[in-house]
Design an enzyme around this catalytic site. Structure first.
Site, short mmCIF file in Angstrom:
data_model
loop_
_atom_site.label_atom_id
_atom_site.label_comp_id
_atom_site.label_asym_id
_atom_site.label_seq_id
_atom_site.Cartn_x
_atom_site.Cartn_y
_atom_site.Cartn_z
N HIS A 12 -9.12 0.99 12.78
CA HIS A 12 -9.30 1.66 11.46
C HIS A 12 -10.21 0.70 10.82
CE1 HIS A 12 -5.55 4.45 11.57
NE2 HIS A 12 -5.54 3.97 12.78
N ASP A 45 -15.20 -2.34 4.39
CA ASP A 45 -14.04 -1.43 4.71
C ASP A 45 -14.38 -0.23 5.77
OD1 ASP A 45 -11.27 -0.58 4.20
OD2 ASP A 45 -11.81 -0.43 1.87
C1 GDG Z 1 -6.90 0.68 6.70
C2 GDG Z 1 -8.49 0.32 6.53
C3 GDG Z 1 -8.93 2.80 6.43
C4 GDG Z 1 -2.16 1.99 -2.09
N1 GDG Z 1 -1.10 1.48 -2.95
C5 GDG Z 1 0.09 1.95 -2.80
C6 GDG Z 1 -0.31 2.85 -1.90
N2 GDG Z 1 -1.40 2.85 -1.45
C7 GDG Z 1 -2.03 3.90 -0.20
C8 GDG Z 1 -3.21 4.46 -0.68
C9 GDG Z 1 -3.97 4.63 0.31
C10 GDG Z 1 -3.52 3.59 1.37
O1 GDG Z 1 -2.44 3.17 0.83
C11 GDG Z 1 -4.56 2.63 1.30
O2 GDG Z 1 -5.65 3.10 2.21
P1 GDG Z 1 -6.90 2.46 2.50
O3 GDG Z 1 -7.90 3.21 3.58
O4 GDG Z 1 -7.75 2.27 1.04
O5 GDG Z 1 -6.83 0.75 3.00
P2 GDG Z 1 -6.13 -0.03 4.11
O6 GDG Z 1 -4.57 -0.10 3.87
O7 GDG Z 1 -6.76 -1.03 4.06
O8 GDG Z 1 -6.46 0.83 5.40
C12 GDG Z 1 -9.06 1.37 5.81
C13 GDG Z 1 -7.48 2.88 6.55
O9 GDG Z 1 -6.89 1.92 7.41
C14 GDG Z 1 -7.45 4.33 7.37
O10 GDG Z 1 -7.94 4.16 8.63
O11 GDG Z 1 -9.41 3.46 5.36
O12 GDG Z 1 -10.72 1.10 5.79
O13 GDG Z 1 -8.74 -0.94 6.24
O14 GDG Z 1 -3.32 5.97 1.21
O15 GDG Z 1 -3.11 5.64 -1.75
N3 GDG Z 1 1.10 4.06 -1.38
C15 GDG Z 1 2.12 3.70 -2.09
N4 GDG Z 1 2.28 2.95 -2.94
C16 GDG Z 1 1.33 1.93 -3.33
O16 GDG Z 1 1.49 1.30 -4.22
N5 GDG Z 1 2.90 4.76 -1.53
#
Ligand code: GDG
Length: 478
Positions: free
Chosen positions: A154, A363
């Site tokens: 990821h 990222d």
């Molecule tokens: C890893 C990789 C890759 C955020 N705050 C809350 C919340 N979120 C949700 C967001 C989004 C998810 O969490 C975060 O996803 P990201 O992709 O931005 O980042 P990582 O957690 O670092 O994910 C990344 C991902 O895996 C998938 O392959 O894109 O590059 O680092 O969905 O909306 N959700 C809730 N409460 C929050 O306060 N429920």
């Protein structure tokens, strides 16, 4: 088609589980395909964990184990989050290596394999997720698991010059060759991996289409950029816009425009740089003072890892400085919240915003960038300011792409986003939305699982060819 077994370090069963992109992706695959999700339950224990606990929730089946306290410290906080995470995100300054922690990483993966393998059936497909579990495929093979096993990273895979700062980099690359399919977010990540294979085993070890031949087996590699459930997000964002929490937030803006950021609190997300850029924006465009509010949501996750305590302090100081300097009796420039919101409420906040800031320093993909586009009202969409160092920038080329280290560049992009004519906003949004629809979350898991399924046929073909070769050799020598 066989049962799908997802394996990730953490299984988000507990209400306190930190949100994250991996969980969003795995849940989508589970909802579509059923099967089992195996991993850590988020708790630590003083003893060796016994058999996995089976939980059925919302018709999904989970099998979880606790982690021994020493493994939690050395494997999870240590090698996974103190070594691999910073290294793979190019933070050599924040990276450390200890033999003891690497040994714990191997041990934790052996523990996962030993508790998972008794649950497996011959027709299963096994899908392992992320950097915590790179050696799991090898450990499963050592226990005699012959089913197709795939791995998806990821996060980014670093360039060889960065990767080799890790004393055990060759073991990490070799461990990936125990899988039938290894998936990456972008072509750059896959190329970095293949390049490491070439450096270690010669140019001839990588074949056409990015296959690697090792120990008589063929390992496929692929690019599977993770997407979002566009339709579900569009609907939930539109619905949440009328909900009490989003309405209250909107009323509190008293007509001011909203800039939003949503990230797990992590140094890779470029939050400090973002806060600095926002301060620069207020300095460079004083006409915007009192006209906009920046809402940054950053729920805490890995508080026990030292680097996270530090970034937390720095962010509090930085937002405090900006508010101290620019705030008025009736206006707070930055609202910085360390709390977790329901996903639907977040989508409502994203829809309400005129600008979304994604300034990751590195990222794998960044799902928030994609969620922001999906959450917009197409008739009056907001503008995405997106780091060119996030995997999402490969697809969302109509966003305002910025270098996350360029404070003035980001400040200028915020001003451009706030003053962009409606026709241009609509056109950029429509193109981005079409891209997201074409490569949504369903396509991500379907493509990966189909490729993994195809590995079953190939590996039985390879086994048969191997047997035939050995038979011919023994006939010709007799
Ligand atoms: C890893 C990789 C890759 C955020 N705050 C809350 C919340 N979120 C949700 C967001 C989004 C998810 O969490 C975060 O996803 P990201 O992709 O931005 O980042 P990582 O957690 O670092 O994910 C990344 C991902 O895996 C998938 O392959 O894109 O590059 O680092 O969905 O909306 N959700 C809730 N409460 C929050 O306060 N429920």
């Amino acid at each position: 088609m066989g049962r799908l077994i997802n394996v990730s370090n953490r299984v988000p069963l507990a209400k306190t589980a930190a949100p994250g992109g991996l969980a969003v992706g795995v849940l989508a695959a589970m909802r579509a395909r059923g099967g089992l999700w195996f991993g850590w339950n988020g708790e630590t224990t003083g003893q060796e964990p016994g058999e996995p606990e089976i939980t059925i929730r919302d018709s999904l089946t989970y099998a979880t184990i606790p982690l021994p306290q020493t493994l939690y410290e050395r494997y999870y906080s240590g090698f996974a989050n103190g070594t691999l995470w910073p290294l793979f995100h190019y933070f050599l300054a924040g990276f450390r290596y200890e033999d003891q922690e690497y040994a714990a990483y191997e041990q934790a993966n052996a523990l996962f394999a030993s508790r998972l393998s008794p649950l497996l059936a011959p027709g299963d497909l096994i899908w392992v997720h992320d950097y915590h579990l790179i050696p799991l495929g090898e450990k499963l093979r050592a226990l005699g698991v012959r089913q197709p096993v795939g791995f998806f990273l990821h996060i980014p895979f670093p360039h060889f010059e960065v990767l080799r700062a890790l004393p055990t980099f060759a073991e990490i690359v070799r461990a990936l060759l125990a899988y039938d399919l290894v998936g990456f977010q972008t072509e750059t990540d896959r190329e970095s991996f293949l390049n490491a294979v070439r450096v270690l085993w010669g140019a001839q070890s990588v074949g056409d289409g990015g296959t690697v031949v090792s120990g008589g087996r063929t390992i496929r590699t692929g690019v599977f950029p993770i997407g979002v459930d566009v339709q579900a997000i569009t609907q939930s964002a539109a619905k949440a816009a009328g909900s009490a929490p989003v309405q209250r937030m909107m009323q509190s803006l008293v007509g001011r425009r909203l800039i939003v950021g949503v990230d797990r609190l992590d140094y890779s997300k470029g939050l400090l740089e973002r806060f600095q850029a926002y301060r620069q924006f207020l300095e460079s465009y004083p006409e915007q003072i009192g006209q906009v509010t920046f809402l940054q949501i950053a729920p805490l996750g890995r508080q026990k890892v030292q680097a996270y305590a530090q970034i937390r302090d720095e962010l509090e100081q930085s937002s405090g400085r900006t508010n101290g300097r620019f705030a008025d009796a009736d206006w707070t420039p930055i609202r910085y919240l360390n709390r977790n919101f329901p996903h639907a409420t977040l989508m409502g906040f994203l829809r309400a915003a005129q600008v979304c800031l994604v300034t990751a320093l590195r990222d794998g993909m960044n799902l928030v960038a994609k969620e922001f586009i999906a959450a917009q009202d197409p008739d009056d969409p907001g503008v995405l300011v997106l780091s060119n160092r996030a995997g999402a920038a490969c697809e969302l080329t109509e966003a305002l792409l910025i270098n996350p280290y360029d404070t003035r560049g980001i400040a200028g992009a915020i001003q451009r986003a706030l003053t962009m004519p409606l026709a241009e906003r609509r056109a950029r949004h429509a193109t981005s939305l079409a891209t997201l629809r074409e490569n949504d979350i369903h396509r991500w898991h379907t493509r990966f699982i189909d490729e993994l399924q195809a590995a079953r046929g190939r590996s039985s073909g390879e086994l048969a060819a191997g047997r035939l070769r050995r038979l011919q050799q023994s006939l010709s020598s007799s």
